[in-house]
Design a protein around this motif. Structure first.
Motif, short mmCIF file in Angstrom:
data_model
loop_
_atom_site.label_atom_id
_atom_site.label_comp_id
_atom_site.label_asym_id
_atom_site.label_seq_id
_atom_site.Cartn_x
_atom_site.Cartn_y
_atom_site.Cartn_z
N PHE A 45 49.99 36.37 27.23
CA PHE A 45 50.78 35.14 27.36
C PHE A 45 51.92 35.30 28.36
CE2 PHE A 45 49.73 34.12 22.67
CZ PHE A 45 48.63 33.37 23.03
N LEU A 46 52.57 36.44 28.35
CA LEU A 46 53.81 36.61 29.12
C LEU A 46 53.65 37.33 30.45
CD1 LEU A 46 56.16 37.53 26.14
CD2 LEU A 46 55.92 35.31 27.28
N LEU A 47 52.64 38.17 30.58
CA LEU A 47 52.52 38.98 31.81
C LEU A 47 51.48 38.49 32.79
CD1 LEU A 47 52.74 42.60 30.31
CD2 LEU A 47 54.60 41.09 31.07
N GLY A 48 50.57 37.67 32.36
CA GLY A 48 49.46 37.29 33.22
C GLY A 48 48.37 38.33 33.14
N PRO A 49 47.21 38.03 33.72
CA PRO A 49 46.04 38.90 33.51
C PRO A 49 46.20 40.33 34.04
CG PRO A 49 45.58 37.23 35.18
CD PRO A 49 46.90 36.88 34.56
N LYS A 50 46.70 40.49 35.24
CA LYS A 50 46.74 41.83 35.85
C LYS A 50 47.73 42.75 35.14
CE LYS A 50 45.29 40.17 40.33
NZ LYS A 50 45.69 39.83 41.69
N LEU A 51 48.93 42.27 34.89
CA LEU A 51 49.92 43.12 34.23
C LEU A 51 49.58 43.32 32.76
CD1 LEU A 51 53.28 41.85 35.79
CD2 LEU A 51 51.88 43.82 36.46
N ALA A 52 48.98 42.32 32.13
CA ALA A 52 48.60 42.45 30.72
C ALA A 52 47.55 43.56 30.56
CB ALA A 52 48.07 41.13 30.19
N ILE A 53 46.50 43.52 31.38
CA ILE A 53 45.47 44.56 31.25
C ILE A 53 46.04 45.93 31.63
CG2 ILE A 53 44.43 44.32 33.55
CD1 ILE A 53 41.70 44.73 32.20
N LEU A 54 46.95 45.95 32.59
CA LEU A 54 47.57 47.22 32.97
C LEU A 54 48.40 47.79 31.82
CD1 LEU A 54 47.87 49.30 35.20
CD2 LEU A 54 49.76 47.95 36.12
N SER A 55 49.10 46.92 31.09
CA SER A 55 49.89 47.40 29.95
C SER A 55 48.98 47.98 28.87
CB SER A 55 50.77 46.28 29.38
OG SER A 55 50.01 45.32 28.67
N GLN A 56 47.86 47.33 28.62
CA GLN A 56 46.94 47.83 27.60
C GLN A 56 46.18 49.07 28.07
OE1 GLN A 56 47.32 46.65 24.50
NE2 GLN A 56 48.91 45.44 25.51
N LEU A 57 45.85 49.13 29.34
CA LEU A 57 45.20 50.31 29.89
C LEU A 57 46.14 51.52 29.79
CD1 LEU A 57 42.80 51.60 31.35
CD2 LEU A 57 43.85 50.89 33.52
N THR A 58 47.40 51.31 30.07
CA THR A 58 48.40 52.38 29.94
C THR A 58 48.45 52.87 28.50
OG1 THR A 58 49.69 51.44 31.76
CG2 THR A 58 50.83 52.98 30.29
#
Length: 181
Positions: A45-58
């Motif tokens: 909701f807050l980061l958008g697709p690229k940053l959201a997936i990057l946060s979860q990948l991290t």
């Protein structure tokens, strides 16, 4: 992909929040109820697709290299053999899809709820078959399809509805504030 300091902070924050969400749990069989899904949805909701997936990948990579940030304070490559690991994998896809559906942040509250339902459904669609495979093939559990749904779906629906509503409400309100700046 070059990230600004602000973006790196957001990615790190949601990786940390997902990890913290793993520690807030109710153990119910092979997959505990945690607050992780709340933060997965919020990241989209807050980061958008690229940053959201990057946060979860991290988050996933930190856990796989051995940091005890998965539920039950576990981590390491052996985590891939836990019944709950399919749900952890699903965080990547769900956060990305929710991020795509709400990327401009100028949606209605209804849109956030629909995106949350889709994201939560993705977590089930990936997590339940993985759990069934680990329990029935790897651990030779011999559980029926209905039993798999009982321990991997039905127990979680009430809590996931609550988390979905909370995440949608927070995401909607924070994006409205952000868009007024």
């Amino acid at each position: 992909m070059k990230l600004s300091i602000k973006e790196l902070v957001y990615v790190s924050l949601f990786s940390a929040l997902t990890g913290i969400g793993a520690f807030i749990q109710i153990p119910l069989g092979p997959v505990p109820i945690t607050l992780q899904t709340l933060f997965v949805l919020l990241s989209g909701f807050l980061l958008g697709p690229k940053l959201a997936i990057l946060s979860q990948l991290t988050y996933v990579l930190l856990g796989l290299v051995g940091l005890p940030i998965f539920s039950g304070m576990t981590g390491g490559i052996q985590s891939v053999l836990k019944p709950s690991f399919g749900f952890i994998i699903s965080f990547l896809v769900a956060s990305y899809i929710v991020g795509l559906l709400c990327k401009d942040g100028k949606r209605s509250m209804y849109s956030y709820i629909i995106a949350g339902i889709i994201g939560t459904s993705v977590m089930y669609i990936i997590g339940i078959p993985y759990m069934a495979f680990i329990l029935n093939v790897v651990m030779k559990g011999g559980l029926s399809f209905i039993r798999i749904l009982e321990i991997g779906l039905f127990l979680f629906i009430p809590g996931d509805i609550i988390k979905l509503i909370i995440a949608s409400s927070i995401g909607y309100r924070l994006n409205r504030i952000k868009n007024y700046d």
